[in-house]
Enzyme design. Structure first.
Site, mmCIF file in Angstrom:
data_model
loop_
_atom_site.group_PDB
_atom_site.id
_atom_site.type_symbol
_atom_site.label_atom_id
_atom_site.label_comp_id
_atom_site.label_asym_id
_atom_site.label_seq_id
_atom_site.Cartn_x
_atom_site.Cartn_y
_atom_site.Cartn_z
ATOM 1 N N GLU A 1 59.401 39.986 34.292
ATOM 2 C CA GLU A 1 60.308 39.292 35.210
ATOM 3 C C GLU A 1 60.513 37.854 34.728
ATOM 4 O O GLU A 1 59.715 36.965 35.059
ATOM 5 C CB GLU A 1 59.712 39.275 36.624
ATOM 6 C CG GLU A 1 59.507 40.656 37.211
ATOM 7 C CD GLU A 1 59.573 40.634 38.740
ATOM 8 O OE1 GLU A 1 60.328 41.451 39.281
ATOM 9 O OE2 GLU A 1 58.902 39.795 39.363
ATOM 10 N N ASN B 1 60.462 45.103 45.907
ATOM 11 C CA ASN B 1 59.590 44.035 46.380
ATOM 12 C C ASN B 1 60.351 43.298 47.479
ATOM 13 O O ASN B 1 61.264 42.532 47.195
ATOM 14 C CB ASN B 1 59.258 43.089 45.209
ATOM 15 C CG ASN B 1 58.478 41.868 45.659
ATOM 16 O OD1 ASN B 1 58.032 41.784 46.811
ATOM 17 N ND2 ASN B 1 58.298 40.913 44.756
ATOM 18 N N HIS C 1 52.880 37.977 40.464
ATOM 19 C CA HIS C 1 54.319 37.702 40.600
ATOM 20 C C HIS C 1 54.567 36.215 40.318
ATOM 21 O O HIS C 1 53.745 35.367 40.671
ATOM 22 C CB HIS C 1 54.815 38.085 41.997
ATOM 23 C CG HIS C 1 56.306 38.083 42.086
ATOM 24 N ND1 HIS C 1 57.027 36.922 42.248
ATOM 25 C CD2 HIS C 1 57.213 39.084 41.978
ATOM 26 C CE1 HIS C 1 58.319 37.223 42.244
ATOM 27 N NE2 HIS C 1 58.464 38.524 42.084
ATOM 28 N N GLY D 1 66.222 36.094 41.496
ATOM 29 C CA GLY D 1 66.973 35.566 42.629
ATOM 30 C C GLY D 1 68.108 34.641 42.253
ATOM 31 O O GLY D 1 68.644 33.928 43.102
ATOM 32 N N SER E 1 67.214 39.803 39.242
ATOM 33 C CA SER E 1 68.640 40.033 39.501
ATOM 34 C C SER E 1 69.111 41.404 39.002
ATOM 35 O O SER E 1 70.230 41.538 38.511
ATOM 36 C CB SER E 1 69.489 38.907 38.894
ATOM 37 O OG SER E 1 69.159 37.675 39.511
ATOM 38 N N GLU F 1 56.343 34.116 41.734
ATOM 39 C CA GLU F 1 56.323 33.243 42.909
ATOM 40 C C GLU F 1 54.888 32.873 43.279
ATOM 41 O O GLU F 1 54.639 31.791 43.818
ATOM 42 C CB GLU F 1 57.068 33.924 44.071
ATOM 43 C CG GLU F 1 58.575 33.902 43.821
ATOM 44 C CD GLU F 1 59.330 35.093 44.353
ATOM 45 O OE1 GLU F 1 58.815 35.812 45.224
ATOM 46 O OE2 GLU F 1 60.458 35.330 43.865
ATOM 47 N N LYS G 1 59.362 41.025 49.347
ATOM 48 C CA LYS G 1 58.923 39.624 49.482
ATOM 49 C C LYS G 1 58.677 39.302 50.965
ATOM 50 O O LYS G 1 58.225 40.167 51.699
ATOM 51 C CB LYS G 1 59.935 38.680 48.815
ATOM 52 C CG LYS G 1 60.221 39.107 47.364
ATOM 53 C CD LYS G 1 60.972 38.083 46.567
ATOM 54 C CE LYS G 1 61.178 38.615 45.144
ATOM 55 N NZ LYS G 1 61.889 37.665 44.287
HETATM 56 P P1 13P Z 1 65.514 39.618 42.544
HETATM 57 O O1 13P Z 1 65.839 41.075 42.281
HETATM 58 O O2 13P Z 1 65.901 39.164 43.905
HETATM 59 O O3 13P Z 1 66.019 38.750 41.441
HETATM 60 O O4 13P Z 1 63.907 39.510 42.505
HETATM 61 C C1 13P Z 1 63.197 40.087 41.474
HETATM 62 C C2 13P Z 1 61.757 40.026 41.786
HETATM 63 O O5 13P Z 1 61.166 38.969 41.869
HETATM 64 C C3 13P Z 1 61.065 41.300 42.042
HETATM 65 O O6 13P Z 1 59.691 41.136 42.100
#
Ligand code: 13P
Length: 256
Positions: free
Chosen positions: A171, A9, A99, A177, A217, A101, A11
Site C-alpha cells: 500500500e 478495510n 497499516h 485515499g 485508491s 495509518e 477503517k
Molecule cells: P483507499 O482504498 O481508500 O485508498 O484505502 C486503501 C487502504 O488503506 C486499505 O487498507
C-alpha cells in the site's frame, strides 16, 4: 496457483446498523455470483465494536472476518487494547497489521508490528501485513529499500510454516485515499520485488504461495488492470469497500 483475495478495510467508518447492512449486501452479492466466490477469497475488516455484529451477518457465508489491528499480548493490563485472542474469539480469521495509518499516525514501528504478527499467528489468525513507501521515499528512489526493511522487520523470526499464514499488502502511502492509484507497472514492480525478498528470506516455495495484495485508491475502474498483473494477487480496499456495489465489482474483476 495463488487464489485472488479481496479484503475490505472499513477503517474508522460505519455504525452498527450500517456495518450489518454492508456485510449483508456483500454476502448477498456473492451468493448471487457463486463463480466469483469460487475464484476469489473475500474478507471484510470492520471496526472493533462491530466485529460481533458483522460476524453474525457473515455466518454461513464464505466471507471472512478481519480485525484492523491487535495487541501483542494475549490478555492483561493494557487499557483500550484488543488482544489477538479476543479477535479470534469474536470470529476473526484475519488481522491487518502495520497499516500505514498506524505506522505514520500512531507511530508503530517494524519491531512492534513484528511482535504483533508473532502473537497473532500464535493465536491462529492470518496476518495481512501492510508495507508501503511515502511519496518522499518514492521521489528519493528509496521505495525498494523501504519495502525490504518493512518486510524484513515485520516478518523477522517467523518460520516457513508461519509465513504460510501471512498475506502481504503493498500500500503506497501516497496512493491511500488520494485517488492516485499506483500504475499497474508500479504495482507489479513492487510486488515482484516483495516476492523476491520472500524467496530470499523464506525460500522459493513460500514465495510462490505468498498472496500479495495491492491497496491504495483501488476502485472498479482500475481494478481490472491492477489485478491482472502477474504478482498482484488481489486488493486491500479502503473507500470503495464501504460501497457494496463497488466492492463487488472489484471482486468481479478479481474473478476474471
Ligand atoms: P483507499 O482504498 O481508500 O485508498 O484505502 C486503501 C487502504 O488503506 C486499505 O487498507
Amino acid at each position: 496457483m495463488r487464489k485472488k483475495f479481496v479484503a475490505g478495510n472499513w477503517k474508522m467508518n460505519t455504525d452498527a446498523a450500517r456495518a450489518r447492512e454492508l456485510a449483508g449486501q456483500v454476502v448477498a452479492g456473492l451468493a448471487a455470483q457463486p463463480a466469483w466466490a469460487a475464484k476469489v477469497q473475500v474478507a471484510v475488516c470492520p471496526p472493533f465494536p462491530y466485529l460481533a455484529t458483522v460476524a453474525e451477518a457473515l455466518k454461513g457465508s464464505s466471507v471472512g472476518l478481519g480485525a484492523q489491528n491487535c495487541h501483542h499480548e494475549a490478555a492483561g493490563a493494557f487499557t483500550g487494547e484488543v488482544s489477538p485472542v479476543m479477535a479470534k474469539d469474536v470470529g476473526c480469521h484475519y488481522v491487518i497489521l502495520g497499516h500505514s495509518e498506524r505506522r505514520h499516525k500512531m507511530g508503530e514501528t517494524d519491531a512492534q508490528i513484528n511482535q504483533k504478527a508473532k502473537a497473532a499467528l500464535q493465536h491462529g489468525l492470518t496476518v495481512i501485513l501492510c508495507v508501503g513507501e511515502t511519496l518522499a521515499e518514492r521521489q528519493e528512489q528509496r521505495t525498494l529499500k523501504v519495502l525490504e526493511e518493512q518486510f524484513h522487520g515485520g516478518c523477522l523470526g517467523l518460520g516457513k510454516d508461519q509465513m504460510a499464514k501471512v498475506v502481504l499488502a503493498y500500500e503506497p502511502v501516497w496512493a491511500i485515499g488520494t485517488g492516485h492509484n499506483a500504475t499497474p507497472e508500479q504495482a507489479q514492480e513492487a510486488h515482484a520485488f516483495l516476492r523476491s525478498r520472500a524467496a530470499a528470506e523464506f525460500g522459493p516455495e513460500v514465495a510462490s504461495r505468498l498472496q500479495i495484495l495491492y491497496g491504495g485508491s483501488l476502485v472498479p475502474d482500475n481494478a481490472p488492470q491492477l489485478l491482472a498483473q502477474p504478482d498482484v494477487d488481489g486488493g486491500l480496499i479502503g473507500g470503495a469497500s464501504l460501497d457494496a456495489g463497488k466492492f463487488l465489482k472489484i471482486i468481479e474483476a478479481g474473478a476474471r
